[in-house]
Design a protein around this motif. Sequence first.
Motif, short mmCIF file in Angstrom:
data_model
loop_
_atom_site.label_atom_id
_atom_site.label_comp_id
_atom_site.label_asym_id
_atom_site.label_seq_id
_atom_site.Cartn_x
_atom_site.Cartn_y
_atom_site.Cartn_z
N ASP A 52 -6.03 -3.31 4.77
CA ASP A 52 -5.62 -2.12 5.61
C ASP A 52 -4.27 -1.08 4.79
OD1 ASP A 52 -6.60 0.55 7.10
OD2 ASP A 52 -6.17 0.35 8.63
N ASN A 53 -4.65 -1.19 3.35
CA ASN A 53 -4.13 -0.55 2.67
C ASN A 53 -2.28 -1.16 2.54
OD1 ASN A 53 -5.60 0.93 1.11
ND2 ASN A 53 -5.41 2.54 3.02
N VAL A 54 -1.86 -1.97 3.37
CA VAL A 54 -0.71 -2.69 4.10
C VAL A 54 -0.31 -3.40 2.40
CG1 VAL A 54 0.41 -4.56 4.89
CG2 VAL A 54 -1.03 -2.97 6.50
N GLU A 55 0.81 -3.14 1.65
CA GLU A 55 1.29 -4.06 1.27
C GLU A 55 2.55 -4.93 1.41
OE1 GLU A 55 3.21 -4.34 -3.60
OE2 GLU A 55 1.21 -2.69 -3.15
N LEU A 56 2.67 -6.73 1.22
CA LEU A 56 3.58 -7.12 1.75
C LEU A 56 4.95 -6.61 0.75
CD1 LEU A 56 1.61 -10.56 2.35
CD2 LEU A 56 2.36 -8.64 4.51
N THR A 57 6.20 -7.00 1.93
CA THR A 57 7.12 -6.72 0.77
C THR A 57 8.19 -8.47 1.33
OG1 THR A 57 8.50 -6.37 2.66
CG2 THR A 57 7.42 -4.65 2.35
N ALA A 58 8.96 -7.77 0.18
CA ALA A 58 9.98 -8.74 0.05
C ALA A 58 11.03 -9.71 1.10
CB ALA A 58 11.09 -8.84 -1.54
N GLU A 59 11.73 -8.70 2.05
CA GLU A 59 11.47 -8.52 3.10
C GLU A 59 10.54 -9.46 4.26
OE1 GLU A 59 13.43 -5.96 7.11
OE2 GLU A 59 12.32 -5.08 5.53
N ASP A 60 9.06 -8.25 4.38
CA ASP A 60 7.93 -9.68 4.90
C ASP A 60 8.57 -10.70 4.49
OD1 ASP A 60 7.34 -6.86 5.89
OD2 ASP A 60 6.12 -6.93 4.49
N VAL A 61 8.03 -10.87 3.17
CA VAL A 61 8.51 -12.28 2.68
C VAL A 61 9.33 -14.03 3.16
CG1 VAL A 61 8.47 -14.42 0.82
CG2 VAL A 61 7.28 -12.11 1.06
N ALA A 62 10.77 -12.62 3.47
CA ALA A 62 11.99 -13.48 3.92
C ALA A 62 11.66 -14.00 5.72
CB ALA A 62 12.89 -13.08 3.85
N TRP A 63 11.18 -12.57 6.06
CA TRP A 63 10.74 -12.80 7.89
C TRP A 63 9.66 -14.04 7.93
CZ3 TRP A 63 14.74 -11.94 10.37
CH2 TRP A 63 15.20 -11.24 10.38
N LEU A 64 8.67 -14.09 6.81
CA LEU A 64 7.84 -14.93 6.95
C LEU A 64 8.51 -16.58 7.53
CD1 LEU A 64 4.89 -12.51 6.13
CD2 LEU A 64 4.84 -13.73 8.77
N ASN A 65 9.01 -16.26 6.16
CA ASN A 65 9.97 -17.58 6.07
C ASN A 65 10.18 -17.90 6.93
OD1 ASN A 65 9.12 -18.68 3.39
ND2 ASN A 65 9.86 -16.71 2.12
N VAL A 66 10.84 -16.95 7.45
CA VAL A 66 11.74 -17.18 9.26
C VAL A 66 10.84 -18.16 9.84
CG1 VAL A 66 13.20 -16.03 11.43
CG2 VAL A 66 13.62 -15.86 8.35
#
Length: 103
Positions: A52-66
Motif C-alpha cells: 500500500d505504497n509503504v517503503e521501509l526505511t533504515a529506521e524500520d530495519v533497525a527496529w525490526l532487528n531489535v
Amino acid sequence: MTSTREQYLNKAAELTAGDRDVSYGEPYHNLTNIARLWTAYLIGRYGEFYMDNVELTAEDVAWLNVLQKMARTFSSKATPDNYIDAACYSAIAGECAGKEEQI
C-alpha cells in the motif's frame, strides 16, 4: 564493579562505533539498502497492494532487528549478545531517524 546494564551498554557502544562500522559500513547506508531489498521482496512476494505504497526505511530495519533480537531471548539459550545487539540497533534506529528527518 559495573552493573550488567553498564557492561551491555559499554559493549554496544564499542561495537557500533568500531568493528561493525568497518565491517559493514555506515549504518544508515547499510540499513537503507536492506530496507530497499526488503521492500522489493515484500512487494514481489505479496504484491504491491500488500505494501500500500509503504517503503521501509533504515529506521524500520533497525527496529525490526531489535524485534529479532528480542525473539531470540524467548529461547532458553538467550545470550548477552542478544541484549547487546538490541541496544546497538536501538541506538542506530535513533541515529537513522535523525538522518531521515534531514532528507
